[in-house]
Write an enzyme that holds these catalytic residues in place. Structure first.
Site, PDB file in Angstrom:
ATOM      1  N   TYR A 100      -5.353   1.821  15.181  1.00 25.19           N
ATOM      2  CA  TYR A 100      -4.267   1.105  14.797  1.00 25.19           C
ATOM      3  C   TYR A 100      -4.421   0.558  13.118  1.00 25.19           C
ATOM      4  O   TYR A 100      -3.408   0.658  12.559  1.00 25.19           O
ATOM      5  CB  TYR A 100      -4.249  -0.197  15.583  1.00 25.19           C
ATOM      6  CG  TYR A 100      -3.354  -1.408  15.212  1.00 25.19           C
ATOM      7  CD1 TYR A 100      -1.887  -1.334  15.392  1.00 25.19           C
ATOM      8  CD2 TYR A 100      -3.964  -2.508  14.617  1.00 25.19           C
ATOM      9  CE1 TYR A 100      -0.860  -2.205  14.737  1.00 25.19           C
ATOM     10  CE2 TYR A 100      -3.117  -3.583  14.059  1.00 25.19           C
ATOM     11  CZ  TYR A 100      -1.826  -3.552  14.198  1.00 25.19           C
ATOM     12  OH  TYR A 100      -0.782  -4.465  13.885  1.00 25.19           O
ATOM     13  N   HIS A 101      -5.457   0.199  12.909  1.00 27.05           N
ATOM     14  CA  HIS A 101      -5.750  -0.181  11.415  1.00 27.05           C
ATOM     15  C   HIS A 101      -5.670   0.893  10.553  1.00 27.05           C
ATOM     16  O   HIS A 101      -4.929   0.797   9.462  1.00 27.05           O
ATOM     17  CB  HIS A 101      -7.130  -0.579  11.467  1.00 27.05           C
ATOM     18  CG  HIS A 101      -7.595  -0.994  10.124  1.00 27.05           C
ATOM     19  ND1 HIS A 101      -7.989  -0.287   9.214  1.00 27.05           N
ATOM     20  CD2 HIS A 101      -7.567  -2.341   9.403  1.00 27.05           C
ATOM     21  CE1 HIS A 101      -8.595  -0.695   7.962  1.00 27.05           C
ATOM     22  NE2 HIS A 101      -8.160  -1.985   8.193  1.00 27.05           N
ATOM     23  N   HIS A 102      -6.101   2.222  10.907  1.00 17.72           N
ATOM     24  CA  HIS A 102      -6.125   3.274  10.138  1.00 17.72           C
ATOM     25  C   HIS A 102      -4.242   3.696   9.623  1.00 17.72           C
ATOM     26  O   HIS A 102      -3.866   3.726   8.753  1.00 17.72           O
ATOM     27  CB  HIS A 102      -6.384   4.642  10.668  1.00 17.72           C
ATOM     28  CG  HIS A 102      -7.928   4.739  10.136  1.00 17.72           C
ATOM     29  ND1 HIS A 102      -8.477   4.960   8.979  1.00 17.72           N
ATOM     30  CD2 HIS A 102      -8.963   5.016  11.169  1.00 17.72           C
ATOM     31  CE1 HIS A 102      -9.636   5.079   8.721  1.00 17.72           C
ATOM     32  NE2 HIS A 102     -10.124   4.981  10.206  1.00 17.72           N
ATOM     33  N   VAL A 105      -2.597   0.592   7.976  1.00 18.14           N
ATOM     34  CA  VAL A 105      -2.992   0.378   6.455  1.00 18.14           C
ATOM     35  C   VAL A 105      -2.450   1.103   5.716  1.00 18.14           C
ATOM     36  O   VAL A 105      -1.801   1.267   4.420  1.00 18.14           O
ATOM     37  CB  VAL A 105      -4.455   0.336   6.347  1.00 18.14           C
ATOM     38  CG1 VAL A 105      -4.972   0.503   4.872  1.00 18.14           C
ATOM     39  CG2 VAL A 105      -5.071  -1.104   6.688  1.00 18.14           C
TER      40      VAL A 105
END
Length: 275
Positions: free
Chosen positions: A140-142, A145
């Site tokens: 999710y972060h990858h 961002v």
């Protein structure tokens, strides 16, 4: 200009106008990268179900060390620039001015930052091929961002200097830690705890910067951004904050339940560097 802010030749020769123009025309390709990334995760995990896991110790060391060196240089260069602006022109200028995107020293590293979010998707390849646990926070972060960085760079929004500098710094610590562990060095797990705390702190500072941008933008103080950008950025940072806080709680709970030697701080939610 202080010695720390002297430009290298490659920074001086960098054409930020061309870079910004390219991103304005191509930022939507980030959706393509994210779609391919998701497909590779699903397909890779399916293919690995009936296969033995790969060790990949040496490639993991090289990968983590490369990203660590890149992040360290990025943190030093952007950090020096932001501190120079903060100390000479004040907090508001450091947050609102767009010179981070086209000024000396930082312009190259701003573009390098947003581009690096595409190859950083390769972190997940090691988790899939080594058949390790892939948590929601990681992918999710990858994805978010990458999408937000490319979208915001094209508009040169206020606050970007602080966002990128903080991320460079955290990644410098994180990838150095992973490189050391993958290489077989004994690293205190207190360091992993500290890195996770810096990640949580980064999210808090990100929300504060967004508040300052919105406040100064409403006052007509020349803080270039868009309300929808601030809203999406704040929601993104808030979601990261909650997810990292949950990870911190889970790791702390494991320590209390099983004791220090079983504590899971070896796994910050990116690469599992305890190869």
């Amino acid at each position: 200009m202080p010695l720390a802010l002297q430009e290298y030749e490659f920074e001086r020769q960098f054409n930020e106008d061309e870079a910004i123009r390219w991103m304005q025309e191509n930022w939507k390709k980030s959706f393509l990268f994210c779609s391919l990334y998701a497909a590779c995760i699903i397909g890779g995990r399916h293919l690995m179900k009936q296969r033995e896991k790969f060790e990949l110790r040496k490639p993991l060391v090289l990968w983590s060390l490369t990203l660590a060196v890149f992040s360290i240089f990025g943190a030093v260069r952007t950090g020096s620039y932001m501190m120079h602006i903060l100390l000479t022109k004040g907090l508001q200028h450091s947050v609102c001015d767009q010179s981070f995107y086209n000024g000396p020293v930082s312009k190259f590293w701003a573009y390098a930052f947003v581009l690096s979010k595409a190859p950083e998707l390769g972190d997940t390849l090691f988790i899939v091929l080594r058949k390790q646990r892939l948590i929601f926070l990681h992918w999710y972060h990858h994805i978010t961002v990458l999408l937000y960085s490319w979208y915001s760079y094209k508009d040169m929004v206020a606050g970007g200097g602080w966002f990128m500098t903080m991320n460079y710094l955290v990644h410098a610590l994180m990838y150095s830690y992973y490189a050391a562990r993958a290489a077989g060095f004994r690293v205190s797990r207190r360091l992993a705890m500290f890195i996770t705390l810096t990640q949580i702190s980064q999210m808090v500072v990100g929300c504060v910067v967004n508040y300052l941008v919105y406040s100064w933008m409403q006052r007509g103080a020349g803080c270039p951004s868009h309300v929808h950008n601030i809203v999406w950025s704040s929601l993104m940072y808030l979601s990261y904050f909650l997810l990292f806080l949950h990870f911190f709680y889970e790791a702390s709970h494991t320590r209390r339940r099983r004791g220090w030697r079983s504590w899971s701080w070896g796994r910050i939610p990116w690469l599992t560097g305890d190869a």
